[in-house]
Design a protein around this motif. Structure first.
Motif, PDB file in Angstrom:
ATOM      1  N   GLU A  40      32.952  36.596  36.750  1.00  0.00           N
ATOM      2  CA  GLU A  40      33.555  37.919  36.561  1.00  0.00           C
ATOM      3  C   GLU A  40      33.179  38.707  35.415  1.00  0.00           C
ATOM      4  OE1 GLU A  40      37.802  37.175  35.708  1.00  0.00           O
ATOM      5  OE2 GLU A  40      38.442  37.760  37.863  1.00  0.00           O
ATOM      6  N   THR A  41      32.899  40.085  35.429  1.00  0.00           N
ATOM      7  CA  THR A  41      32.502  40.654  34.259  1.00  0.00           C
ATOM      8  C   THR A  41      33.637  40.941  33.514  1.00  0.00           C
ATOM      9  OG1 THR A  41      33.081  42.863  35.413  1.00  0.00           O
ATOM     10  CG2 THR A  41      30.939  41.963  35.922  1.00  0.00           C
ATOM     11  N   PRO A  42      33.350  41.311  32.381  1.00  0.00           N
ATOM     12  CA  PRO A  42      34.395  41.661  31.288  1.00  0.00           C
ATOM     13  C   PRO A  42      35.598  42.693  31.879  1.00  0.00           C
ATOM     14  CG  PRO A  42      32.345  41.412  30.115  1.00  0.00           C
ATOM     15  CD  PRO A  42      32.008  41.398  31.429  1.00  0.00           C
ATOM     16  N   ALA A  43      34.990  43.726  32.353  1.00  0.00           N
ATOM     17  CA  ALA A  43      35.999  44.720  33.046  1.00  0.00           C
ATOM     18  C   ALA A  43      36.631  44.098  34.102  1.00  0.00           C
ATOM     19  CB  ALA A  43      35.031  45.858  33.283  1.00  0.00           C
ATOM     20  N   GLN A  44      36.318  43.495  35.011  1.00  0.00           N
ATOM     21  CA  GLN A  44      36.987  42.749  35.828  1.00  0.00           C
ATOM     22  C   GLN A  44      38.020  41.723  35.350  1.00  0.00           C
ATOM     23  OE1 GLN A  44      33.581  40.807  38.045  1.00  0.00           O
ATOM     24  NE2 GLN A  44      33.914  42.355  39.782  1.00  0.00           N
ATOM     25  N   ARG A  45      37.981  41.020  34.455  1.00  0.00           N
ATOM     26  CA  ARG A  45      38.538  40.280  33.531  1.00  0.00           C
ATOM     27  C   ARG A  45      39.916  41.154  33.353  1.00  0.00           C
ATOM     28  NH1 ARG A  45      34.141  37.012  32.018  1.00  0.00           N
ATOM     29  NH2 ARG A  45      34.046  38.191  30.072  1.00  0.00           N
ATOM     30  N   GLN A  46      39.234  42.046  32.343  1.00  0.00           N
ATOM     31  CA  GLN A  46      40.420  42.907  32.014  1.00  0.00           C
ATOM     32  C   GLN A  46      41.189  43.451  33.003  1.00  0.00           C
ATOM     33  OE1 GLN A  46      41.185  43.464  28.803  1.00  0.00           O
ATOM     34  NE2 GLN A  46      42.742  45.114  28.959  1.00  0.00           N
ATOM     35  N   ALA A  47      40.844  44.027  33.755  1.00  0.00           N
ATOM     36  CA  ALA A  47      41.643  44.371  34.995  1.00  0.00           C
ATOM     37  C   ALA A  47      42.486  43.383  35.760  1.00  0.00           C
ATOM     38  CB  ALA A  47      40.680  44.987  36.273  1.00  0.00           C
ATOM     39  N   HIS A  48      42.035  42.299  35.629  1.00  0.00           N
ATOM     40  CA  HIS A  48      42.864  41.234  35.999  1.00  0.00           C
ATOM     41  C   HIS A  48      43.912  40.890  35.291  1.00  0.00           C
ATOM     42  CE1 HIS A  48      43.688  37.417  38.156  1.00  0.00           C
ATOM     43  NE2 HIS A  48      43.722  36.584  36.952  1.00  0.00           N
ATOM     44  N   HIS A  49      43.734  40.708  33.923  1.00  0.00           N
ATOM     45  CA  HIS A  49      44.972  40.550  33.034  1.00  0.00           C
ATOM     46  C   HIS A  49      45.747  41.823  33.035  1.00  0.00           C
ATOM     47  CE1 HIS A  49      43.277  37.040  31.110  1.00  0.00           C
ATOM     48  NE2 HIS A  49      42.214  37.426  30.983  1.00  0.00           N
ATOM     49  N   VAL A  50      45.325  42.865  33.260  1.00  0.00           N
ATOM     50  CA  VAL A  50      46.119  44.142  33.090  1.00  0.00           C
ATOM     51  C   VAL A  50      47.069  43.993  34.408  1.00  0.00           C
ATOM     52  CG1 VAL A  50      46.398  46.530  33.808  1.00  0.00           C
ATOM     53  CG2 VAL A  50      44.937  45.887  31.981  1.00  0.00           C
ATOM     54  N   ALA A  51      46.688  43.643  35.478  1.00  0.00           N
ATOM     55  CA  ALA A  51      47.476  43.419  36.650  1.00  0.00           C
ATOM     56  C   ALA A  51      48.517  42.376  36.532  1.00  0.00           C
ATOM     57  CB  ALA A  51      46.500  43.148  38.018  1.00  0.00           C
ATOM     58  N   GLN A  52      47.987  41.068  35.991  1.00  0.00           N
ATOM     59  CA  GLN A  52      48.870  40.158  35.794  1.00  0.00           C
ATOM     60  C   GLN A  52      50.130  40.460  34.858  1.00  0.00           C
ATOM     61  OE1 GLN A  52      46.365  37.214  34.115  1.00  0.00           O
ATOM     62  NE2 GLN A  52      46.868  35.751  35.793  1.00  0.00           N
TER      63      GLN A  52
END
Length: 128
Positions: free
Chosen positions: A45-57
Motif C-alpha cells: 500500500e502507498t502511504p495514502a492508501q494506508r491513511q485512507a484505510h486507517h480513516v475508514a477503520q
C-alpha cells in the motif's frame, strides 16, 4: 472476547462477562484463532492508501461505538432489576469502558485540540 482471552481469562469468565454460554465463547474463540491463522499476503500500500484505510477503520469503530452507546442508553441498565452479581459486573464494565473512552478522548484532544476547541466554543456537549 479475544482481549479477555489474551489477558488470561477463562472461558467461564469470558462467558460470564459477555453474558454468553461457555460453548459460544469456545466456538467464537476457535473461529477467531482460525481466522488469525489464515496467512495474509503482504500488502503493498502507498502511504495514502494506508491513511485512507486507517480513516475508514476509525470511522467504522466510532460508528459502532455510537451504536453501542445508544443501545446501552436504550436498555437503561441502571433501571433494570437484576441480581447483585450482575449489577456489580455491569457497573464494573461501564466504569472500565468509560475510563477507556476517557483516555481515547484525552488522546484525541491532545492531537486535535482545534477540533475539541470548536466543540467547546459552539457549546456542544458530549456528556449529556
Amino acid at each position: 472476547m479475544r482481549q479477555l482471552s489474551q489477558r488470561g481469562a477463562s472461558l467461564r469468565d469470558i462467558a460470564s462477562q459477555l453474558d454468553i454460554s461457555k460453548d459460544t465463547a469456545r466456538r467464537d474463540l476457535a473461529a477467531a484463532e482460525t481466522t488469525d491463522a489464515t496467512p495474509v499476503a503482504p500488502s503493498v500500500e502507498t502511504p495514502a492508501q494506508r491513511q485512507a484505510h486507517h480513516v475508514a477503520q476509525a470511522e467504522t469503530a466510532l460508528r459502532q461505538l455510537c451504536d453501542a452507546a445508544q443501545a446501552v442508553d436504550d436498555a437503561t441498565p441502571a433501571h433494570t432489576i437484576t441480581d447483585d452479581a450482575t449489577a456489580r459486573r455491569w457497573a464494573r464494565q461501564l466504569r472500565d469502558t468509560a475510563a477507556q473512552l476517557s483516555r481515547a478522548a484525552d488522546a484525541f484532544a491532545t492531537y486535535y485540540p482545534a477540533a475539541v476547541a470548536c466543540d467547546t466554543e459552539a457549546g456542544v456537549s458530549h456528556r449529556d
